[in-house]
Write an enzyme that holds these catalytic residues in place. Structure first.
Site, PDB file in Angstrom:
ATOM      1  N   HIS A   1     -12.835 -72.798 -27.599  1.00 55.28           N
ATOM      2  CA  HIS A   1     -12.446 -74.213 -27.612  1.00 55.28           C
ATOM      3  C   HIS A   1     -12.593 -74.821 -26.227  1.00 55.28           C
ATOM      4  O   HIS A   1     -12.568 -74.134 -25.204  1.00 55.28           O
ATOM      5  CB  HIS A   1     -10.991 -74.339 -28.083  1.00 55.28           C
ATOM      6  CG  HIS A   1     -10.047 -73.391 -27.399  1.00 55.28           C
ATOM      7  ND1 HIS A   1      -9.401 -73.678 -26.228  1.00 55.28           N
ATOM      8  CD2 HIS A   1      -9.676 -72.117 -27.728  1.00 55.28           C
ATOM      9  CE1 HIS A   1      -8.664 -72.646 -25.858  1.00 55.28           C
ATOM     10  NE2 HIS A   1      -8.807 -71.674 -26.745  1.00 55.28           N
TER      11      HIS A   1
ATOM     12  N   GLU B   1     -11.819 -62.872 -23.747  1.00 55.43           N
ATOM     13  CA  GLU B   1     -11.907 -64.325 -23.511  1.00 55.43           C
ATOM     14  C   GLU B   1     -12.025 -64.625 -22.026  1.00 55.43           C
ATOM     15  O   GLU B   1     -11.421 -63.959 -21.186  1.00 55.43           O
ATOM     16  CB  GLU B   1     -10.653 -65.007 -24.080  1.00 55.43           C
ATOM     17  CG  GLU B   1     -10.589 -66.496 -23.855  1.00 55.43           C
ATOM     18  CD  GLU B   1      -9.326 -67.103 -24.454  1.00 55.43           C
ATOM     19  OE1 GLU B   1      -9.311 -68.327 -24.685  1.00 55.43           O
ATOM     20  OE2 GLU B   1      -8.357 -66.346 -24.685  1.00 55.43           O
TER      21      GLU B   1
ATOM     22  N   HIS C   1      -6.318 -77.026 -26.641  1.00 55.24           N
ATOM     23  CA  HIS C   1      -7.418 -77.265 -27.581  1.00 55.24           C
ATOM     24  C   HIS C   1      -7.809 -78.739 -27.456  1.00 55.24           C
ATOM     25  O   HIS C   1      -7.140 -79.612 -28.008  1.00 55.24           O
ATOM     26  CB  HIS C   1      -7.009 -76.933 -29.015  1.00 55.24           C
ATOM     27  CG  HIS C   1      -6.689 -75.490 -29.226  1.00 55.24           C
ATOM     28  ND1 HIS C   1      -5.790 -75.044 -30.175  1.00 55.24           N
ATOM     29  CD2 HIS C   1      -7.133 -74.376 -28.607  1.00 55.24           C
ATOM     30  CE1 HIS C   1      -5.708 -73.722 -30.125  1.00 55.24           C
ATOM     31  NE2 HIS C   1      -6.509 -73.299 -29.170  1.00 55.24           N
TER      32      HIS C   1
ATOM     33  N   ASP D   1      -3.206 -61.918 -24.460  1.00 52.28           N
ATOM     34  CA  ASP D   1      -3.764 -63.254 -24.221  1.00 52.28           C
ATOM     35  C   ASP D   1      -2.687 -64.109 -23.563  1.00 52.28           C
ATOM     36  O   ASP D   1      -1.644 -64.379 -24.158  1.00 52.28           O
ATOM     37  CB  ASP D   1      -4.183 -63.847 -25.583  1.00 52.28           C
ATOM     38  CG  ASP D   1      -4.928 -65.169 -25.448  1.00 52.28           C
ATOM     39  OD1 ASP D   1      -5.035 -65.686 -24.325  1.00 52.28           O
ATOM     40  OD2 ASP D   1      -5.398 -65.684 -26.478  1.00 52.28           O
TER      41      ASP D   1
ATOM     42  N   ASP E   1      -7.350 -69.813 -19.371  1.00 52.29           N
ATOM     43  CA  ASP E   1      -7.068 -69.074 -20.606  1.00 52.29           C
ATOM     44  C   ASP E   1      -7.960 -67.839 -20.624  1.00 52.29           C
ATOM     45  O   ASP E   1      -9.190 -67.956 -20.613  1.00 52.29           O
ATOM     46  CB  ASP E   1      -7.364 -69.987 -21.805  1.00 52.29           C
ATOM     47  CG  ASP E   1      -6.990 -69.343 -23.139  1.00 52.29           C
ATOM     48  OD1 ASP E   1      -6.487 -68.210 -23.146  1.00 52.29           O
ATOM     49  OD2 ASP E   1      -7.219 -69.989 -24.178  1.00 52.29           O
TER      50      ASP E   1
ATOM     51  N   GLU F   1     -14.054 -67.298 -26.339  1.00 54.66           N
ATOM     52  CA  GLU F   1     -13.321 -66.128 -26.837  1.00 54.66           C
ATOM     53  C   GLU F   1     -13.934 -65.661 -28.147  1.00 54.66           C
ATOM     54  O   GLU F   1     -14.407 -66.464 -28.950  1.00 54.66           O
ATOM     55  CB  GLU F   1     -11.837 -66.442 -27.015  1.00 54.66           C
ATOM     56  CG  GLU F   1     -11.508 -67.544 -27.986  1.00 54.66           C
ATOM     57  CD  GLU F   1     -10.014 -67.813 -28.070  1.00 54.66           C
ATOM     58  OE1 GLU F   1      -9.227 -66.841 -28.043  1.00 54.66           O
ATOM     59  OE2 GLU F   1      -9.637 -68.995 -28.164  1.00 54.66           O
TER      60      GLU F   1
END
Length: 460
Positions: A313, A441, A321, A233, A244, A346
């Site tokens: 998120h 994700e 976040h 990740d 992300d 994710e």
């Protein structure tokens, strides 16, 4: 050569016609030339203009210059062949720049137009179908195009790096070497530039029952094994716009159903997400897909469970976040997704309890986004905070990053910042020991007319 139109008479050397010659000298030279010529050529080669002798321009048309000099030049090559080579060189198109292997050319140099590839486009449905053809929404997108392009540049860096890393992953690799190879490649391809462009957060490479937030600290000797399940990740950013994206690697094929469960659950979450979609509905759809899978490990069958206390998120500028959580089980908040928001969708599938807790040595840290001024007594803590503000601001970092920029003996100061509430520690999140967790994700953008899966590539 070739630009002059004066004709050179064969067999005569030393003839010079130029503006500095006198008329008498010119006439004398002409007389000598005429006496040396055959009779049939006399009278046709030279004319007088304003009292000066010059070569006739009418003897060779303008469009037949290439036909002059059929005889060999001094270097043995005819003028015609030289001109053809020159023309062929001028017509040759410049080849587009290609990425090297391993990647080393910054992504913006591969796209000189400044336009970076879109992610996967998914159309809205039902009550939001009208957005696809709305001129008003199209105009809103046109105004936001520069920002979209910035995010797509970060996404292209992510795609190229993860594609290469997947190609070199194999059992026996030292985890710290893997992370540093990946991070150095990101820095090169994105043209790291302080807080304007670079790595968005530390590379997570959690193994087996560790679900997230683990990266090796300096000196760690952990080695990737054949029977490991590793979650990779990592994030990239340009001007704080974060991409992300994560995937899971397992060399032993018996783990394939576990990986497939979280991959398909993530794809389901991406599909269900959209403007006005309720977060609880997205979570319920994810759980239904995730828990429809079973995996047999060493002769024992496990139902794959969604890890109920891990979520996707929303993402904001310099804020990984941003306040909204996307659950991966049913029963979450009824908050709606909104136009223009970025989300990290994710999912985590586990063969354990489906409930993680904090464990192991902490490596991830991040300055709290909304923290105000808090007085500090420890001078070393003040100094470390200045370093964090300069290099990371509110982006996450790890101990290796502090080591890299020359910080030493900082653990006490870092603890002081955590105790004061300025910096938040993020210890590894673990299910029960002996279990296995997989993760996938993607980052999505809820554009006014459609949904763009920014991080989607041909790898998954």
């Amino acid at each position: 050569m070739g630009g002059s139109k004066a004709e050179v008479v064969e067999g005569v050397e030393g003839l010079h016609i130029g503006p500095k010659q006198t008329t008498d000298e010119s006439l004398n030279n002409v007389a000598e030339v005429r006496s040396a010529e055959p009779e049939e050529n006399k009278g046709s080669k030279l004319v007088e203009s304003n009292g000066k002798a010059c070569a006739s321009e009418s003897s060779v048309p303008d469009d037949e210059d290439d036909q002059q000099g059929d005889g060999p030049a001094q270097d043995g090559t005819s003028e015609t062949s030289k001109k053809k080579k020159k023309k062929s060189r001028s017509k040759k198109k410049k080849e587009p720049l290609q990425q090297t292997d391993p990647p080393s050319i910054p992504v913006d140099e591969l796209f000189p137009s400044g336009e970076f590839p879109e992610g996967e486009i998914q159309q809205y449905k039902d009550d939001n179908l009208w957005r696809t053809t709305s001129e008003e929404k199209r105009e809103l997108e046109r105004l936001e195009k520069p920002m979209y392009n910035v995010v797509r540049r970060a996404a292209e860096v992510h795609r190229q790096v993860r594609k290469y890393i997947r190609s070199i992953l194999k059992p026996g690799i030292l985890m710290i070497d893997l992370c540093e190879t990946l991070e150095n490649m990101v820095r090169k391809l994105i043209k790291e530039n302080g807080l304007q462009a670079g790595i968005a957060f530390p590379t997570g490479c959690s193994l087996n029952w560790v679900a997230a937030h683990w990266t090796p600290n300096s000196g760690d000797k952990t080695v990737l094994q054949y029977d490991d399940v590793m979650k990779l990740d990592f994030g990239t950013h340009i001007d704080g716009h974060i991409v992300d994206c994560a995937f899971t690697v397992a060399f032993n094929p018996m783990f394939n159903p576990l990986l497939e469960a979280s991959r398909e659950a993530t794809n389901t979450g991406v599909k269900e997400a959209g403007i006005d979609a309720r977060l609880c509905d997205v979570g319920a759809a994810i759980q239904e897909v995730m828990e429809s899978y079973e995996v047999e490990i060493n002769g024992k069958v496990f139902q794959v469970k969604s890890v109920r206390n891990l979520n996707g998120h929303s993402i904001g500028p310099y804020q990984i976040h941003a306040g909204k959580s996307v659950p991966i089980v049913k029963g979450g908040e009824q908050t709606k997704m909104e136009e223009g928001e970025f989300y990290a969708i994710e999912t985590f599938g586990s063969t354990g309890k489906g409930l993680v807790r904090e464990d192991l040595e902490c490596s991830h840290y991040m300055k709290n986004f909304d923290v105000g001024h808090i007085p500090l007594r420890l001078p070393r803590a003040k100094q470390l905070l200045t370093t964090i503000n300069k290099h990371f601001s509110t982006l996450a970092f790890c101990r290796r990053y502090l080591d890299r920029i020359g910080e030493t003996k900082y653990l006490m100061a870092l603890k002081n910042l955590c105790d004061a509430g300025i910096v938040q520690p993020y210890p590894p999140l673990c299910d029960v020991k002996g279990s296995y967790v997989s993760q996938f994700e993607h980052t999505i953008l809820l554009r006014p007319t459609c949904k763009e899966v920014i991080s989607r590539g041909d790898d998954y």
